[in-house]
Design an enzyme around this catalytic site. Sequence first.
Site, mmCIF file in Angstrom:
data_model
loop_
_atom_site.group_PDB
_atom_site.id
_atom_site.type_symbol
_atom_site.label_atom_id
_atom_site.label_comp_id
_atom_site.label_asym_id
_atom_site.label_seq_id
_atom_site.Cartn_x
_atom_site.Cartn_y
_atom_site.Cartn_z
ATOM 1 N N TYR A 79 59.862 130.578 48.340
ATOM 2 C CA TYR A 79 61.013 129.676 48.484
ATOM 3 C C TYR A 79 60.928 128.901 49.809
ATOM 4 O O TYR A 79 60.788 129.518 50.874
ATOM 5 C CB TYR A 79 62.300 130.515 48.437
ATOM 6 C CG TYR A 79 63.540 129.683 48.350
ATOM 7 C CD1 TYR A 79 63.750 128.847 47.264
ATOM 8 C CD2 TYR A 79 64.495 129.715 49.351
ATOM 9 C CE1 TYR A 79 64.877 128.071 47.177
ATOM 10 C CE2 TYR A 79 65.639 128.935 49.266
ATOM 11 C CZ TYR A 79 65.820 128.115 48.181
ATOM 12 O OH TYR A 79 66.935 127.335 48.101
ATOM 13 N N GLU A 133 69.104 128.076 38.376
ATOM 14 C CA GLU A 133 69.537 126.827 39.014
ATOM 15 C C GLU A 133 68.963 125.570 38.355
ATOM 16 O O GLU A 133 69.567 124.503 38.394
ATOM 17 C CB GLU A 133 69.127 126.865 40.495
ATOM 18 C CG GLU A 133 69.884 125.891 41.347
ATOM 19 C CD GLU A 133 69.783 126.211 42.820
ATOM 20 O OE1 GLU A 133 69.804 127.398 43.185
ATOM 21 O OE2 GLU A 133 69.686 125.257 43.613
ATOM 22 N N ASP A 183 68.886 130.124 43.414
ATOM 23 C CA ASP A 183 68.215 130.290 44.709
ATOM 24 C C ASP A 183 69.094 131.147 45.631
ATOM 25 O O ASP A 183 70.305 130.958 45.687
ATOM 26 C CB ASP A 183 67.973 128.926 45.374
ATOM 27 C CG ASP A 183 66.973 128.088 44.596
ATOM 28 O OD1 ASP A 183 66.249 128.665 43.766
ATOM 29 O OD2 ASP A 183 66.920 126.867 44.830
#
Lengths: 721, 74
Positions: free
Chosen positions: A332, A21, A122
Amino acid sequence: MKLLNCIERRDKLSRVMIISEKPTAAKRIAEALDQNGTPKEVKSRSASYFECERNGDTLIVAYALGHLFELRQIVKGWTYPRFETEWVPKYEVQKKAANVKPIINLIKRVSKDVDSFIVATDFDIEGSLIGYLTLKYGCKGDPARAKRMVFSTLTQADLVHAYENPSPSLDFAMIEAGHTRHLVDWIYGINLTRALTLAIKKVSGWFKIVSTGRVQGPTLAYLAERDGAINSFVPVPFWVINAKGKHARQEFDLEYSKKRIDLKAEGVQIVDDLQGASAVVDSINKKTVKQTPPVPFNLSALQSECYRHFGFKPSRTLAIAQKLYLDALISYPRTSSQKIPESIDIKKILSGLQATKYSKFAQTILAKGKLVPVQGDKDDPAHPAIHPTGSKKAGRLTPSESKVYDIIVRRFLALFYEASLKESVRADLKAKEYLFYLRGLKTIVPGWIEVYGPYTAFTEKELPSIDSGDNVEIVAITADDKFTPPPAHFNPSSLLKLLEKENLGTKATRASIVDSAISRGYTLGEKFELSSLGYALYETLGEHVPAILSSEFTRSLENEMEKILEGESDRETVLELVKEELQEILDDFRAHEEPIGEGLVRGLRGYWQASEELGQCPKCGVGTLSIIRSPKSGKRFVGCSQYKEGGCDQTFPLPQKGRISPLDKQCPHCSHHMIKVVSGRRAWETCVNWSACPGRQEDIKTLQEKRARSSKSDLKEEKEQ
Amino acid sequence: MTECPICGRSSLGPSKFCRYHDAAHTELQEVFGQWQKAMGDISWNDYLESLLEADGTGVWVIEVIDYIKLEGNS
């Protein structure tokens, strides 16, 4: 036989493209997967990719920059309704996104010579959509044949595990949910913003973009209702008894058993009755209070704690947490989970933390042997609660990063500590028919507070040395008048919590919705007081198209989109619903375009007046001083409205950085108009005449002297060292 | 349609005030009873004066009080 080996080898050795990403994530993935830990960065103009070797395969780790593709209307024209869209490179829609062009070109070129694709963005709806779009439109790859790496931290172990054990297919439910959300938000935002802007243009001829959206409308309604409740609040008086007791030469505050007295006469009566009286200690009761550690952090709890302790806006906390994640220091952050699942190697994390300043706490926990964290109720199938990885950063963290990292690590460590035990003591004192309390609180077992102490509000209080039957002299007693407080203004944290409670927006979008209320001029400052523009929008929409402000429809839409994630609904069903609802709203809008435009123009005038006009010109006494931006240089200054007609040349220089708002007061030194400047986290008040104001000159001189003193002492320290 | 004498917005139905100042005016009248009970005895004028001094009185309420005092109205 030789030929067969050759074919087998050719089948085995392949070029695999991994789509990540962001550049930082790509670098981490490449470093983790390269067999020597030294991937090659191949640069091409301002873009690059990483090439590494693993088990004979060549891995091409490419990166996006968030979204590389955006939605664009198919039918031309800056009007509404516009419902049909297509995905195009972002730079074709946004001029500012020119930096994605070389990235898309590079991905297109490199992907031609690739055997298979793995998406490693992600693992959430936004990340999955980014990976899918990059693969489909950038690489021209077949999404049905791509694999998915799923990970919650960017540590080497997690990344290698995710690569060695990929999901055999992309997460199409998430992609579909992300795709639908994008379409729904685009359709809403574009059509409603155009409707508002064109209504203003029709009435005034101005082209001033006034925007709203699916979640912004209901958010504005919440802000307006709260602001209205504060502005029309009438306080009611009540009284509080304040008394001081004295025993064995020690004076202390006595707490009256009723926190609030509603009648003045009752307060006066108590004071009259107890003037010069004494109280008797009737009983002393002890109670042990057990407090379990707080549950693991999810994003909203982290944002709330960071606002409370550091004053960080939710968007800032998210940005810092994202940086810590990319540095592989934490997991995350965009998660709803309050759980640390068994799959997480807690022992390894704690061992890692042993090499940091948290060593003492990590060792204490490891010494216990049994590593069972406290868990919360909320779960998120995609990611665990936010936790440290135990890795150590090569460089130094910024002060803000250190703060967020510290609170995350301490919260994680606290999960393994025992409950804290406190002893609460209450002495009941009777004076005639009145009851008073004396309270004490002390820690018996600190437990988790030992590690999370800096972020808990707890003060020990010792009970005065008294026993049952003791006499306490009342040396002072008053009934002080107070007023009921108005409802509290929203702050970024409380507004975010409300959006979460009302199920509006997602954990990833709420922080930016909160920010947009200020950046669009609908509210003023951190207190979210509605501006005249905010009121104009709220009133006008409320009168003519109340559906835009209603949270019910957008909430039901959120539920529908959740169903897509669970495979119980699809994009077409949701889009049909949206188009039908929006068409009705836009028809209503069109029918009331003129009064809507008039209302908004009135609001805009008031907003500009409040945000740009300072008051009467001190030189000509006729014109109005306002903040003006030079069309030539782009610089701002204060000028007189009589410049053209009356030839008044009064001007004042202004700071070029920060947000300036006029204040309704005059400078005590020179009587010029005052302004407030907010730049970053600094805010100060000054007068427009600041460069010549005698009062300000003294301030500037004092500041210069202070700076000179500080630099002298720095020099002295350096010499001494 | 008449204009609110305080802010110039359109007045609300039979009221001379706009929706905001009307809400503040209504609240002002409703809470007077609570003040009378709490204080034992307080006149309307003393009530208004006290509200101008009190912490937390809303901006629209203050504007309505100023208007009432200026006009000698209730």
